[in-house]
Design a protein around this motif. Sequence first.
Motif, PDB file in Angstrom:
ATOM      1  N   HIS A 382       0.853  -1.195   0.000  1.00  0.00           N
ATOM      2  CA  HIS A 382       0.000   0.000   0.000  1.00  0.00           C
ATOM      3  C   HIS A 382       0.888   1.243   0.000  1.00  0.00           C
ATOM      4  N   GLN A 383       0.834   2.028  -1.081  1.00  0.00           N
ATOM      5  CA  GLN A 383       1.624   3.250  -1.135  1.00  0.00           C
ATOM      6  C   GLN A 383       1.141   4.247  -0.079  1.00  0.00           C
ATOM      7  N   ILE A 384      -0.179   4.425   0.020  1.00  0.00           N
ATOM      8  CA  ILE A 384      -0.771   5.122   1.168  1.00  0.00           C
ATOM      9  C   ILE A 384      -1.073   4.026   2.176  1.00  0.00           C
ATOM     10  N   LEU A 426     -10.860   2.065  -3.408  1.00  0.00           N
ATOM     11  CA  LEU A 426      -9.730   1.988  -4.344  1.00  0.00           C
ATOM     12  C   LEU A 426      -8.386   2.038  -3.612  1.00  0.00           C
ATOM     13  N   GLU A 427      -8.307   2.815  -2.552  1.00  0.00           N
ATOM     14  CA  GLU A 427      -7.053   2.917  -1.807  1.00  0.00           C
ATOM     15  C   GLU A 427      -6.743   1.640  -1.032  1.00  0.00           C
ATOM     16  N   ASN A 433      -3.584   2.044  -5.558  1.00  0.00           N
ATOM     17  CA  ASN A 433      -2.720   2.301  -4.406  1.00  0.00           C
ATOM     18  C   ASN A 433      -1.801   1.132  -4.077  1.00  0.00           C
ATOM     19  N   LEU A 434      -2.025  -0.036  -4.702  1.00  0.00           N
ATOM     20  CA  LEU A 434      -1.198  -1.216  -4.440  1.00  0.00           C
ATOM     21  C   LEU A 434      -0.103  -1.340  -5.488  1.00  0.00           C
ATOM     22  N   ARG A 435       1.086  -1.719  -5.042  1.00  0.00           N
ATOM     23  CA  ARG A 435       2.215  -1.923  -5.939  1.00  0.00           C
ATOM     24  C   ARG A 435       2.852  -3.271  -5.625  1.00  0.00           C
TER      25      ARG A 435
END
Length: 479
Positions: A382-384, A426-427, A433-435
């Motif tokens: 999670h980037q955020i 979505l986050e 937001n996922l990488r």
Amino acid sequence: MLNYIRDTIMAPTTRSAKNNNNSSPGNEENRESPPKAPNPAASVASKDSVASREGATMRGYKVTDNERSRKYGIGANSLAMLLTKANNKFPLPELHLYLASDGFEVSDEEYLSSLPAQTLFIAAGPDAVITTGLYSINSQSPLNLYSCPTDADFEFEKMRQQSPLLKVADIFYEFIEQHPDKFRRMITEYELQKQRRVLDNTKAHLSLKAEHTEWFAGGEERFHSKEEAMAMRAQTRVRGYYYKAKEELTRNPLYRQNVKARQVINSVLEQFRYLLIGCDYFSMMFNRKCEQKHKFLQQELGDEETDAASLPSKRLRQVIREYTKENSILDEWSVSLCTDLGDFYCQGAYSENGNCCSMQHTINPYASRENLILFQVWNLDHQIELCRTILPALVANVEELVTQPQRKCSLHNKRVVDISVLEYFLEIFSLKNLRLVHIVCHEKSTRSNRSNGRLLCPECHEYRIVQELMDLQASVPAP
């Protein structure tokens, strides 16, 4: 010991080619499971739930207590039956079942059916602190979750206390914490050495169980194709985020103490569930046969390969999926992360600030059983951050909504009526937001970015979309 750790953590780069691939020895699979969900036995013990499982095949499970003082084998064909029989062995006023492998609670028939036979459960009460006493999970998050002791935890701790030689693991992890850059260089050098070995992995393109039998050994035996198995793995990870979000939100003091906030949060969780049904829990993320590919792959490959509560009824699930597809709600993020052959590319560490891995990690879990196991150390980052940023922001918005009902929308200057459910969805769950990153590129440091969730009024487009979906599901008659 060091060889085991090396082959487990220092996994080789295993990108496949059309004729040649790389592979490496594997280790036991670390399964991602959904976090503990509250209110377990009430829903599963209902007559409807029992009736829905009539005629189901009996399966064998194992149940123990938190101290491992006794262990029993139990046959059951539903969660209700399993809870009843477990309560006969371990009488408790309100018995809950937790996976012994990771401590997460099982309260869902569908998830129970996805577990293999002979799964070990821990029987404990709803307020029991299930912990080894040695370490805890997310100890710095607003809610303190504890890990559940496995048989291996107990045995290893006894051996570690009796044998100083086993403290080498402590020394190893201390080295990683104190010298992260040196450790990354060692990993990279090791993987580059492995990458030079040209191994024949010509089975990467095969799909069916009959064509590549050894790939399906273990937990994948029930699937007919590799794509089915990989789709289920993607769904399992996304379900884990749902259970984790539900656990954090429902244990928050605001949820427990404010009736209006509890209603809003329950509504948000219900909308999350229907949106997840609409996108099939993003099963396409790991499915190489999905025609829509993540834009990151085009940047990586260039011209090489550019085209590459109770369960809803079947009718309701179909209606939800058709609605989300027709309105293109989630199309942008309903994409695959791998090429048509099954190659996955690391999208790089958070600090690298872009879809590029400086270490060029790649893997093809479709190529071999070993690669499939090694894929477990690849994480969706999670980037955020989920627990530190997204969920606290969601709770703060809910608190604003119920304590300041006269607040005006920042866009339309009208009274707010809800939070931005779709943005939070979505986050938490989507590739917005996922990488996908190799474990070496999964950074745990605190991040400064913030959630984009906000309060909405009836004029907001996002609010209208979600309300239309909920109105649609409400209009579908119960089976």
